[in-house]
Design a protein around this motif. Structure first.
Motif, short mmCIF file in Angstrom:
data_model
loop_
_atom_site.label_atom_id
_atom_site.label_comp_id
_atom_site.label_asym_id
_atom_site.label_seq_id
_atom_site.Cartn_x
_atom_site.Cartn_y
_atom_site.Cartn_z
N THR A 170 0.85 -1.19 0.00
CA THR A 170 0.00 0.00 0.00
C THR A 170 0.88 1.23 0.00
O THR A 170 1.80 1.36 0.82
N SER A 171 0.62 2.16 -0.91
CA SER A 171 1.40 3.38 -1.01
C SER A 171 0.46 4.58 -0.92
O SER A 171 -0.52 4.67 -1.66
N ILE A 172 0.76 5.50 0.00
CA ILE A 172 0.00 6.74 0.18
C ILE A 172 0.94 7.90 -0.13
O ILE A 172 2.06 7.95 0.37
N GLU A 173 0.46 8.84 -0.95
CA GLU A 173 1.35 9.91 -1.42
C GLU A 173 0.65 11.25 -1.43
O GLU A 173 -0.52 11.37 -1.78
N LEU A 174 1.40 12.30 -1.02
CA LEU A 174 0.98 13.69 -1.13
C LEU A 174 1.98 14.41 -2.01
O LEU A 174 3.20 14.21 -1.88
N GLY A 175 1.50 15.27 -2.90
CA GLY A 175 2.41 15.94 -3.81
C GLY A 175 2.02 17.37 -4.10
O GLY A 175 0.85 17.76 -3.98
N LEU A 176 3.01 18.17 -4.48
CA LEU A 176 2.82 19.53 -4.95
C LEU A 176 3.40 19.64 -6.35
O LEU A 176 4.50 19.14 -6.61
N ASP A 177 2.66 20.27 -7.23
CA ASP A 177 3.10 20.46 -8.61
C ASP A 177 3.10 21.96 -8.93
O ASP A 177 2.16 22.67 -8.55
N TYR A 178 4.15 22.42 -9.61
CA TYR A 178 4.23 23.83 -9.98
C TYR A 178 4.64 23.96 -11.43
O TYR A 178 5.65 23.40 -11.86
N LYS A 179 3.83 24.67 -12.21
CA LYS A 179 4.11 24.89 -13.61
C LYS A 179 5.02 26.12 -13.76
O LYS A 179 4.60 27.25 -13.52
#
Length: 235
Positions: A170-179
């Motif tokens: 099981t993998s739980i992920e939080l991410g931020l993306d910036y263009k």
């Protein structure tokens, strides 16, 4: 799951003339991830996607990727998606993929869907199965992303694999993306991977970062990657 492929479904549905075959979008990604307590347990990825529109409603997407692990070795993935754009806010697909690492191969397959839940909120879900050298199992996941404006967005996702040979991941992920530009983006993520099997279990925290370059009118593909390697941020 990594990306939601922009889910610019309104542009996809309206941009492809009837009877035409057109490259509607795609992306290339370079990324790195590692466990926080053991940084030599890491992974480098180089992968890309391309989507072809056949009509205003039907499209195909192809993913190809390289996954370099410190201990496991070098893995490759190839996945094909058949896509139906049902409306300006929902797309549905089927996929079949192939993973290989150190002469061990796996086949993946399943169903997927992407939906616009609100003007700035998109979601993607998939469910399917896999076969590794005659041993099978189930894989599923969901990801939700919210765009804040000025090129910044945040995402949260969970993926799970349940195998017939007694190993669950099981993998739980939080991410931020910036263009940085309309085509070029940077991302950072933190997550936790839990592995259980053969009477033992454990969790590891990982961090990752990378760069993406989008191309085509959609600036990306509809669906995310469907490799089993995506659940293993480092080994």
């Amino acid at each position: 799951m990594k990306t939601l492929g922009a889910l610019a479904l309104a542009a996809t549905t309206l941009a492809v003339p009837a009877g035409a075959v057109e490259l509607t979008g795609g992306s290339v990604e370079l990324g790195y991830s590692a466990f926080t307590e053991e940084t030599d347990v890491n992974r480098t990825i180089l992968r890309g996607q391309a989507e072809l529109g056949f009509t205003r409603n039907f499209a195909a997407q192809v993913d190809a990727g390289y996954y370099g692990y410190h201990y496991l070795g070098d893995g490759v993935n190839l996945t094909a998606h058949g896509i139906y754009h049902g409306s300006e806010t929902a797309s549905f697909g089927v996929y079949v993929g192939y993973d290989e690492i150190e002469s061990v191969s796996a086949t993946t397959y399943g169903l997927e869907a992407g939906m616009l839940l609100a003007p700035s909120v998109i979601a993607e879900v998939y469910a399917g199965g896999f076969d590794i050298e005659g041993e099978g199992g189930l894989m599923m996941g969901v990801e939700v992303a919210n765009a804040f404006g000025n090129g910044l967005s945040a995402r949260a996702g969970i993926d799970h694999v349940n195998s017939d040979f007694g190993v669950d991941v099981t993998s739980i992920e939080l991410g931020l993306d910036y263009k940085v530009t309309p085509q070029t983006g940077l991302y950072a993520e933190v997550g936790s991977t839990r592995l259980s099997g053969f009477g033992a279990s454990g969790s590891e925290t990982y961090v990752g970062a990378g760069v993406t370059i989008d191309f085509g009118a959609k600036r990306g593909a509809t669906f995310g990657y469907r490799s089993l390697f995506d659940l293993i941020p480092g080994l």
